[in-house]
Design a protein around this motif. Structure first.
Motif, mmCIF file in Angstrom:
data_model
loop_
_atom_site.group_PDB
_atom_site.id
_atom_site.type_symbol
_atom_site.label_atom_id
_atom_site.label_comp_id
_atom_site.label_asym_id
_atom_site.label_seq_id
_atom_site.Cartn_x
_atom_site.Cartn_y
_atom_site.Cartn_z
ATOM 1 N N LYS A 12 0.828 -1.217 0.000
ATOM 2 C CA LYS A 12 0.000 0.000 0.000
ATOM 3 C C LYS A 12 0.855 1.258 0.000
ATOM 4 N N THR A 13 1.788 1.302 0.939
ATOM 5 C CA THR A 13 2.648 2.492 1.035
ATOM 6 C C THR A 13 3.441 2.683 -0.246
ATOM 7 N N THR A 14 3.905 1.572 -0.786
ATOM 8 C CA THR A 14 4.695 1.652 -2.012
ATOM 9 C C THR A 14 3.875 2.284 -3.135
ATOM 10 N N GLY B 62 -2.610 10.394 2.120
ATOM 11 C CA GLY B 62 -2.350 10.148 3.533
ATOM 12 C C GLY B 62 -2.029 8.684 3.752
ATOM 13 N N ASP B 63 -0.875 8.424 4.360
ATOM 14 C CA ASP B 63 -0.494 7.034 4.653
ATOM 15 C C ASP B 63 -0.848 6.738 6.107
ATOM 16 N N GLU B 64 -1.948 6.047 6.296
ATOM 17 C CA GLU B 64 -2.476 5.754 7.638
ATOM 18 C C GLU B 64 -2.499 7.010 8.507
ATOM 19 N N PRO B 65 -3.201 8.031 8.067
ATOM 20 C CA PRO B 65 -3.169 9.313 8.788
ATOM 21 C C PRO B 65 -3.796 9.221 10.177
HETATM 22 MG MG LIG Z 1 2.532 1.158 4.874
#
Ligand SMILES: [Mg+2]
Ligand SMILES: Nc1ncnc2c1ncn2[C@@H]1O[C@H](COP(=O)(O)OP(=O)(O)OP(=O)(O)O)[C@@H](O)[C@H]1O
Lengths: 386, 226
Positions: B47-49, B168-171
């Motif tokens: 996901k982050t990638t 937003g990455d897991e904001p």
């Molecule tokens: Mg991640």
């Protein structure tokens, strides 16, 4: 807010660490400054030697004497203006720790050849007339609280016996490079006593000092003088006063070379200290640099930020060091015997060197942290756990 | 209407200890302008990638990432940095504020790259902080703020340049329930009121509920549901 403010805030993050680093740099700058001052003071002493003076000494060693009879022969060589001579008398004045040059000289001519020793005509004339009189440097007069007419008692060592001299002149050094710590008296006075007590040692001269009219002819005249006494039982070695000074101080010269070297070693060490601080700081801020890059800050911004902080710290340390250096050198000048270093000043070149070293320290110390910050990819920066 | 974000056949792998780890496999995904999309999936699924590729802080090994007519996967390092500054607002799980800067200065940071003068910057910063409801905390340092407040400052920093997309990455990943609600409401408002295209990665189904659409990633593949 400008980048400057961020640099400032960054450098104050670890106050103790920054303080210790600045302290380290300032101590290094002080040490550097002192060493450089010693080095320049030494060179100034050599530079102060006149170019139009030759020194003729015994070829084998400075400690062997030359016959007085050489005087006339040297004086007859074309290009030779004036010849004078001196003997190293030494002796003990008050106690063994009181070290300053005490010489038996040809009273009639000595000051002619050493115009940098300023003596009033009156004093000089009285000195020339009185066989047991002497002239002392103003620094010596001040140090031992001596006045014209005072008696100086010296216990002979090279020339045994109790020696008494009346001070008939006090010379002032012409400029800062002139040694104000000499003491001169009549060679005739010494020689007469020797003729009586140990005739074998009479008629000897320590070295000749020759003033020439054209300094460019120094090599030529030196060769002529030495040729004159070739194959005699007291061969000579003639060289310019400068070369003589350097040779005489050869052992000192090795120490000076070491000091010269050390002064730059100090700079190198402090580079490692600041470099280490900067690397630690940059490592801790890996994530922040990644944030800044994400926001669009580019390599040049990060370079400015890290270089700025490094130079800021090093210049602060350099500034504090310089601020301390002035009184420290001043203090040293008070305690260092004047005859070792007639001039012991903080030269502009030393200040310039210290400041540029501090600048260099700042720049060099930032190289690795900058390289690291630029090389780390944003995604790796975010994954970094310090 | 053309999609504002077009991900075409994108693959990405990382090398670790000379082992190649495939992370994303031929992903194709379009996101419409004004959309609020949630990305979900197990830990390590990529996901982050994917989010990083869209935000232009990493590049795909193959495939194209096109955002509003710019093929960002083809931009060089410095062009990409400029593009990010103008087009993306990034919100992180751990806020990532600069600790030595005040809330105001943190929000002002991205504006230092613009041509705005001091007074103009002030206006923008105050507006952004007003939107997140922290105008009265301008002078506070991050450590003087709660987690929720820090994240709101981070949101202000993300929107202060008026970017095209907000990611937003897991904001809300590090926040309690109430703070998380506040943040999600704020992001919803950015989407509705300010017409921003919003993309979040989350593990929290409540968070995903706020989005128009949820896509799932599993072991580097885009799937309809888990
Ligand atoms: Mg991640
Ligand atoms: N910069 C990197 N270098 C090496 N490996 C990486 C890097 N970034 C991600 N990975 C690896 O790629 C895989 C996917 O990582 P990613 O961060 O995209 O997962 P994620 O879905 O965001 O997981 P999480 O929910 O835990 O955040 C993981 O195996 C991770 O270890």
């Amino acid at each position: 807010m400008k980048v400057f403010k961020l640099i400032f805030k960054n450098s104050l993050r670890h106050k103790l660490r920054t303080f210790l680093t600045i302290l380290g740099i300032s101590i290094a700058v002080v040490a550097f400054g002192i060493l450089r001052t010693v080095v320049t003071a030494w060179h100034a002493g050599v530079d102060a030697s006149a170019a139009n003076r030759l020194i003729t000494r015994q070829a084998v060693s400075f400690i062997f004497p030359l016959p007085y009879t050489y005087r006339e022969k040297i004086a007859n060589i074309p290009g030779v203006d004036q010849v004078t001579f001196a003997n190293w008398f030494q002796g003990v004045y008050i106690d063994k720790n009181q070290f300053f040059p005490r010489l038996a000289v040809e009273a009639e001519t000595f000051i002619d050849v050493y115009p940098e020793y300023l003596v009033s005509k009156n004093e000089l004339n009285t000195f020339k007339k009185e066989r047991n009189s002497c002239i002392v440097g103003a620094d010596i007069a001040k140090q031992y609280n001596l006045k014209i007419g005072d008696l100086m008692t010296i216990e002979g060592d090279i020339y045994p016996g109790d020696w008494q001299f009346i001070i008939r002149g006090i010379y002032k050094p012409r400029d800062k490079t002139t040694d104000g710590t000499g003491m001169f008296f009549h060679w005739n006075y010494l020689n007469e006593k020797l003729e009586k007590d140990s005739p074998a040692r009479a008629g000897d001269v320590g070295w000749y000092i020759i003033r020439i009219s054209n300094p460019e002819k120094s090599a030529e005249i030196s060769n002529e003088i030495d040729a004159l006494f070739k194959n005699s039982n007291a061969e000579t070695k003639t060289e310019t006063e400068r070369a003589f000074q350097q040779g005489f101080l050869a052992s000192t010269s090795a120490i000076i070379t070491a000091m010269n070297f050390m002064s730059f070693v100090i700079i190198g060490i402090i580079m490692l200290v600041l470099g280490n601080t900067m690397i630690m700081a940059a490592r801790e801020r890996t994530r922040e640099y990644a944030v800044m890059k994400t926001l669009g800050f580019s390599a040049k911004h990060l370079v400015g930020l890290i270089l700025g902080e490094s130079v800021f710290i090093s210049m602060l340390g350099g500034g504090v060091g310089l601020f301390l250096l002035f009184p420290v050198v001043e203090g040293f000048a008070q305690v260092i015997p004047k005859n070792f270093f007639p001039i012991f000043n903080l030269e502009p070149i030393t200040v310039i060197l210290a400041v540029s070293s501090a600048l260099l320290i700042g720049i060099v110390s930032s190289i690795f942290p900058i390289q690291r910050a630029l090389r780390t990819k944003i995604v790796d920066g975010f994954r970094f756990v310090g | 209407m053309p999609s504002i974000i077009r991900i075409q056949d994108v693959s990405k792998s990382y090398t670790r200890d000379s082992f190649e780890i495939p992370v994303l496999n031929n992903i194709t995904l379009n996101i419409e302008e004004g959309e609020f999309l949630a990305l979900m999936g197990p830990s390590g699924s990529g996901k982050t990638t994917l989010l990083n590729l869209i935000a232009g802080i990493d590049k795909p090994d193959s495939g194209k990432v096109i955002i509003a007519d710019t093929e960002i996967s083809a931009l060089n390092e410095s062009a990409l940095a400029k593009w990010r500054a103008n087009n993306v607002g990034f919100i992180f799980q751990f806020y990532n504020l600069i600790p030595v800067l005040t809330a105001y200065e943190n929000v002002e940071l991205p504006l230092l790259l613009t041509h705005l003068n001091k007074a103009e910057r002030r206006k923008h910063v105050e507006t952004a902080l007003e939107i997140v409801g922290l105008k009265d905390r301008m002078a506070h340092y991050p450590k003087q703020l709660s987690g929720g407040q820090e994240q709101r400052v981070a949101i202000a920093r993300a929107i202060v340049t008026d970017p095209l997309i907000i990611v937003g990455d897991e904001p809300t990943g590090d926040l309690d329930k109430n703070s998380a609600e506040e943040i999600l409401t704020l992001m919803e408002r950015l989407n509705k009121e300010f017409k921003k295209t919003v993309l979040i990665v989350t593990h929290d189904p409540h968070a995903a509920d706020r989005a128009h659409r949820t896509r799932y990633i599993d072991k580097g593949d885009l799937v309809e549901a888990l």
